[in-house]
Scaffold this motif. Structure first.
Motif, short mmCIF file in Angstrom:
data_model
loop_
_atom_site.label_atom_id
_atom_site.label_comp_id
_atom_site.label_asym_id
_atom_site.label_seq_id
_atom_site.Cartn_x
_atom_site.Cartn_y
_atom_site.Cartn_z
N ALA A 95 0.83 -1.20 0.00
CA ALA A 95 0.00 0.00 0.00
C ALA A 95 0.87 1.26 0.00
O ALA A 95 0.54 2.25 -0.66
CB ALA A 95 -0.93 -0.01 1.21
N ALA A 96 1.99 1.22 0.73
CA ALA A 96 2.88 2.38 0.77
C ALA A 96 3.52 2.63 -0.59
O ALA A 96 3.84 3.78 -0.93
CB ALA A 96 3.95 2.18 1.82
N LEU A 97 3.70 1.58 -1.37
CA LEU A 97 4.22 1.75 -2.72
C LEU A 97 3.14 2.29 -3.66
O LEU A 97 3.38 3.23 -4.43
CB LEU A 97 4.73 0.40 -3.25
N VAL A 98 1.95 1.72 -3.59
CA VAL A 98 0.91 2.00 -4.57
C VAL A 98 0.14 3.29 -4.30
O VAL A 98 -0.08 4.10 -5.23
CB VAL A 98 -0.08 0.81 -4.64
N ARG A 99 -0.32 3.50 -3.09
CA ARG A 99 -1.27 4.58 -2.83
C ARG A 99 -0.77 5.99 -3.19
O ARG A 99 -1.54 6.78 -3.76
CB ARG A 99 -1.75 4.53 -1.38
N PRO A 100 0.47 6.34 -2.87
CA PRO A 100 0.90 7.70 -3.23
C PRO A 100 0.85 7.94 -4.74
O PRO A 100 0.54 9.05 -5.18
CB PRO A 100 2.34 7.76 -2.70
N MET A 101 1.18 6.92 -5.52
CA MET A 101 1.11 7.05 -6.97
C MET A 101 -0.33 7.01 -7.46
O MET A 101 -0.73 7.79 -8.34
CB MET A 101 1.92 5.93 -7.63
N ALA A 102 -1.13 6.13 -6.91
CA ALA A 102 -2.52 5.99 -7.35
C ALA A 102 -3.31 7.27 -7.11
O ALA A 102 -4.28 7.56 -7.83
CB ALA A 102 -3.18 4.82 -6.64
N ALA A 103 -2.92 8.06 -6.11
CA ALA A 103 -3.61 9.32 -5.84
C ALA A 103 -3.52 10.26 -7.05
O ALA A 103 -4.38 11.13 -7.22
CB ALA A 103 -3.02 9.98 -4.60
N LYS A 104 -2.52 10.08 -7.88
CA LYS A 104 -2.36 10.92 -9.06
C LYS A 104 -3.45 10.68 -10.11
O LYS A 104 -3.64 11.49 -11.01
CB LYS A 104 -0.98 10.70 -9.68
N LEU A 105 -4.16 9.58 -10.00
CA LEU A 105 -5.28 9.34 -10.91
C LEU A 105 -6.36 10.41 -10.75
O LEU A 105 -7.10 10.69 -11.69
CB LEU A 105 -5.88 7.95 -10.67
N ALA A 106 -6.45 10.98 -9.57
CA ALA A 106 -7.48 12.00 -9.29
C ALA A 106 -6.91 13.41 -9.33
O ALA A 106 -7.62 14.36 -8.98
CB ALA A 106 -8.12 11.73 -7.94
N ASP A 107 -5.65 13.56 -9.72
CA ASP A 107 -5.02 14.88 -9.77
C ASP A 107 -5.30 15.52 -11.12
O ASP A 107 -4.77 15.08 -12.14
CB ASP A 107 -3.51 14.73 -9.55
N PRO A 108 -6.13 16.58 -11.18
CA PRO A 108 -6.48 17.18 -12.46
C PRO A 108 -5.34 17.96 -13.10
O PRO A 108 -5.42 18.31 -14.28
CB PRO A 108 -7.65 18.11 -12.10
N ASP A 109 -4.30 18.23 -12.34
CA ASP A 109 -3.19 19.03 -12.86
C ASP A 109 -2.08 18.13 -13.39
O ASP A 109 -0.94 18.16 -12.91
CB ASP A 109 -2.66 19.95 -11.76
N GLY A 110 -2.42 17.28 -14.34
CA GLY A 110 -1.41 16.46 -15.01
C GLY A 110 -1.06 15.16 -14.33
O GLY A 110 -0.13 14.47 -14.75
N GLY A 111 -1.81 14.78 -13.30
CA GLY A 111 -1.46 13.57 -12.57
C GLY A 111 -1.49 12.31 -13.43
O GLY A 111 -0.60 11.46 -13.33
N ARG A 112 -2.50 12.20 -14.27
CA ARG A 112 -2.61 11.00 -15.10
C ARG A 112 -1.52 10.98 -16.17
O ARG A 112 -1.00 9.91 -16.52
CB ARG A 112 -4.00 10.92 -15.72
N TYR A 113 -1.14 12.14 -16.68
CA TYR A 113 -0.02 12.20 -17.62
C TYR A 113 1.27 11.77 -16.94
O TYR A 113 2.09 11.04 -17.51
CB TYR A 113 0.14 13.61 -18.17
#
Length: 255
Positions: A95-113
């Motif tokens: 979870a410590a590996l995945v969650r900080p990165m997965a939060a970028k899926l909801a970041d409208p300022d280029g997170g998914r890019y």
């Protein structure tokens, strides 16, 4: 009004992260990025970032501090819990590996890019920017905490930590390339399950036998040939390959 240098830099970074994600880091020219960002001055990008590496570094720096802070927080929480059953410890570290990165899926300022760019970088083990040995980086701290949960062969020979990192980046990039607006909680939880399972994978008799056969072939073929310490291990080498998630050997356990 004269152009605002900070606003210009932000536009260039936002344009670069979109085009790097959609067309590949090497698939778009700096001139194209400059033009797409609405810059009439053909040297604006070089003025702000110097070259492609400088621009890529700025894209990563835009997102990296948030991920670092969140992962360190999760690792602090993990360490504060003391000794845990192995299955619980593996899932907490997954979870410590995945969650900080997965939060970028909801970041409208280029997170998914950003996630799509990171998936490209995890396959570029030769890039110096991806070979950090800084023990203060959260991914290196993660690697050290994961190490005691792995067998020596899984740790040193089959590099399951790097495999867990690569699975994380590939799956997050796949999700990031899909439609926006989905509830990502189930996806994230399942990815944590998968990464935990990767870390828990035992070395089978067949894999151990094939590993031994490979070692014997290497030993037979390298007689009289000086050892190359930089030689990898069949594409799964971990040293220098863990990206933002770079790494160092040591007691163990981002890439």
């Amino acid at each position: 009004m004269p152009p605002n240098p900070e606003a210009t830099g932000r536009r260039l970074v936002a344009t670069a992260e979109r085009l790097f994600a959609e067309r590949g880091i090497d698939g778009v020219s700096l001139r194209e990025i400059n033009t797409a960002a609405g810059q009439r001055n053909s040297t604006a990008l070089q003025y702000h970032f110097g070259d492609r590496a400088g621009l890529l570094g700025a894209v990563l720096a835009k997102h990296h501090p948030e991920i670092e802070a969140r992962r360190h927080q999760l690792l602090d929480e993990y360490e504060s819990r003391g000794d845990l059953p192995e299955a619980e410890a593996r899932r907490a570290l997954a979870a410590a590996l995945v969650r900080p990165m997965a939060a970028k899926l909801a970041d409208p300022d280029g997170g998914r890019y950003y996630l799509r760019i990171m998936e490209q970088l995890v396959h570029r083990a030769s890039l110096p920017a991806l070979r950090s040995t800084d023990p203060g980086q959260s991914i290196n701290r993660w690697r050290e905490l994961v190490a005691p949960l792995l067998s020596e062969v899984a740790l040193r020979r089959l590099h399951q930590r790097f495999m867990a990192i690569r699975v994380t980046y590939v799956e997050l990039a796949r999700r990031a390339a899909g439609p926006e607006g989905k509830d990502d909680r189930l996806f994230t939880s399942h990815l944590i399950d998968v990464v935990s399972a990767v870390l828990a994978t035992e070395v089978s008799e067949e894999t151990a036998r094939l590993l031994g056969e490979r070692d014997r072939r290497r030993d037979a073929g390298s007689e009289g040939v000086p050892e190359n310490p930089a030689r990898g291990t069949g594409g799964l080498g971990e040293e220098g390959a863990e990206g933002e998630e770079g790494g160092r050997r040591g007691r163990q356990a981002p890439a």
